[in-house]
Design a protein around this motif. Structure first.
Motif, PDB file in Angstrom:
ATOM      1  N   SER A  56       4.868  -7.489   3.711  1.00  0.00           N
ATOM      2  CA  SER A  56       4.181  -6.238   3.390  1.00  0.00           C
ATOM      3  C   SER A  56       5.191  -5.181   2.974  1.00  0.00           C
ATOM      4  O   SER A  56       6.345  -5.203   3.391  1.00  0.00           O
ATOM      5  CB  SER A  56       3.331  -5.755   4.578  1.00  0.00           C
ATOM      6  OG  SER A  56       4.098  -5.719   5.763  1.00  0.00           O
TER       7      SER A  56
ATOM      8  N   GLU B 256      -1.709  -5.419  10.223  1.00  0.00           N
ATOM      9  CA  GLU B 256      -0.901  -6.503   9.665  1.00  0.00           C
ATOM     10  C   GLU B 256      -0.609  -7.592  10.700  1.00  0.00           C
ATOM     11  O   GLU B 256      -0.562  -8.769  10.355  1.00  0.00           O
ATOM     12  CB  GLU B 256       0.386  -5.947   9.058  1.00  0.00           C
ATOM     13  CG  GLU B 256       0.089  -5.105   7.821  1.00  0.00           C
ATOM     14  CD  GLU B 256       1.315  -4.431   7.238  1.00  0.00           C
ATOM     15  OE1 GLU B 256       2.452  -4.797   7.595  1.00  0.00           O
ATOM     16  OE2 GLU B 256       1.131  -3.535   6.392  1.00  0.00           O
TER      17      GLU B 256
ATOM     18  N   ASP C 205      -0.940   0.419  10.424  1.00  0.00           N
ATOM     19  CA  ASP C 205      -0.409  -0.690   9.627  1.00  0.00           C
ATOM     20  C   ASP C 205       0.053  -1.825  10.538  1.00  0.00           C
ATOM     21  O   ASP C 205      -0.249  -2.994  10.282  1.00  0.00           O
ATOM     22  CB  ASP C 205       0.782  -0.241   8.766  1.00  0.00           C
ATOM     23  CG  ASP C 205       0.426   0.824   7.744  1.00  0.00           C
ATOM     24  OD1 ASP C 205      -0.743   0.900   7.337  1.00  0.00           O
ATOM     25  OD2 ASP C 205       1.343   1.575   7.346  1.00  0.00           O
TER      26      ASP C 205
ATOM     27  N   PHE D 192       6.055   2.270   7.994  1.00  0.00           N
ATOM     28  CA  PHE D 192       4.749   1.722   8.357  1.00  0.00           C
ATOM     29  C   PHE D 192       4.178   2.531   9.512  1.00  0.00           C
ATOM     30  O   PHE D 192       4.902   2.936  10.418  1.00  0.00           O
ATOM     31  CB  PHE D 192       4.888   0.258   8.789  1.00  0.00           C
ATOM     32  CG  PHE D 192       5.218  -0.667   7.657  1.00  0.00           C
ATOM     33  CD1 PHE D 192       4.227  -1.154   6.819  1.00  0.00           C
ATOM     34  CD2 PHE D 192       6.527  -1.061   7.420  1.00  0.00           C
ATOM     35  CE1 PHE D 192       4.528  -2.005   5.776  1.00  0.00           C
ATOM     36  CE2 PHE D 192       6.842  -1.913   6.384  1.00  0.00           C
ATOM     37  CZ  PHE D 192       5.851  -2.387   5.555  1.00  0.00           C
TER      38      PHE D 192
ATOM     39  N   VAL E  75       5.302  -0.829   2.103  1.00  0.00           N
ATOM     40  CA  VAL E  75       4.659   0.479   2.015  1.00  0.00           C
ATOM     41  C   VAL E  75       5.541   1.355   1.128  1.00  0.00           C
ATOM     42  O   VAL E  75       6.765   1.362   1.265  1.00  0.00           O
ATOM     43  CB  VAL E  75       4.412   1.121   3.409  1.00  0.00           C
ATOM     44  CG1 VAL E  75       5.693   1.387   4.146  1.00  0.00           C
ATOM     45  CG2 VAL E  75       3.589   2.394   3.290  1.00  0.00           C
TER      46      VAL E  75
ATOM     47  N   HIS F  90       0.847  -1.181   0.000  1.00  0.00           N
ATOM     48  CA  HIS F  90       0.000   0.000   0.000  1.00  0.00           C
ATOM     49  C   HIS F  90       0.886   1.235   0.000  1.00  0.00           C
ATOM     50  O   HIS F  90       2.092   1.150   0.220  1.00  0.00           O
ATOM     51  CB  HIS F  90      -1.005   0.000   1.157  1.00  0.00           C
ATOM     52  CG  HIS F  90      -0.402   0.290   2.487  1.00  0.00           C
ATOM     53  ND1 HIS F  90       0.270  -0.657   3.230  1.00  0.00           N
ATOM     54  CD2 HIS F  90      -0.357   1.426   3.223  1.00  0.00           C
ATOM     55  CE1 HIS F  90       0.676  -0.116   4.362  1.00  0.00           C
ATOM     56  NE2 HIS F  90       0.328   1.155   4.391  1.00  0.00           N
TER      57      HIS F  90
END
Length: 190
Positions: free
Chosen positions: A130, A112, A108, A104, A132, A93
């Motif tokens: 993940s 997550e 987040d 993050f 960002v 994202h």
């Protein structure tokens, strides 16, 4: 411990950045499917493909938050398990409000952590990472389970690049470096 490497095939990382950030004032989202490979104490997640949500997949979006329908995640996980080519889900994202640095947020972290807990409790053998993206940088992490807790471990991104060679041919950068070093040694000895 070496950080996990998230390796993108040629062109996918710049395309992902462009698609998620160019002209976007609101946060954007994508899912990546990858295959985890571990050897010699190093782990690499090789990204195979990207799944981008359509506008209907979002339930809310603003400059500082986004929400996607659970069905998007479920569909992707079901397809991933049915096809068997990938074993790691990577959510990406953006933080379009960040001109520099990629970090993050606390939101987040909470989201997550909860998702990773659900994922490891629900599906065997599915990894989670993940990313960002800010306007100029990124942060990446791989999620692992330790003592029934979800832990975020730092990860780094590696994107394959192509070096342009003589007369418009394209050469593998590793081979270019090898040839350069070989030629330097070879001619130095003569």
């Amino acid at each position: 411990m070496n950080p996990t490497t998230i390796r993108f095939p040629q062109g996918l990382f710049p395309d992902l950045r462009r698609r998620l950030l160019e002209g976007q004032a609101e946060e954007s989202f994508a899912l990546l499917l990858g295959k985890r490979i571990s050897a010699d104490g190093r782990t690499t997640i090789r990204v195979g493909e990207a799944a981008h949500p359509v506008p209907d997949d979002y339930t809310g979006r603003s400059i500082a938050e986004l929400h996607v329908k659970r069905e998007l995640i479920y569909r992707t996980l079901v397809r991933m398990q049915q096809e068997g080519r990938y074993d790691t889900l990577i959510d990406v994202h953006t933080h379009p409000f960040c001109k520099s640095g990629g970090t993050f947020s606390e939101v987040d972290d909470v989201d997550e952590t909860a998702f990773h807990g659900w994922l490891t409790d629900t599906l065997d053998g599915v990894g989670y990472a993940s990313i960002v993206l800010s306007r100029s940088d990124y942060a990446a992490r791989e999620w692992v389970r330790e003592c029934e807790a979800s832990l975020a471990m730092p990860a780094r991104i590696r994107a394959q690049i192509v070096c342009e060679g003589a007369q418009g041919t394209f050469l593998d950068p590793v081979m270019v470096q090898f040839a350069d070093e070989y030629l330097r040694v070879e001619f130095a000895d003569n």
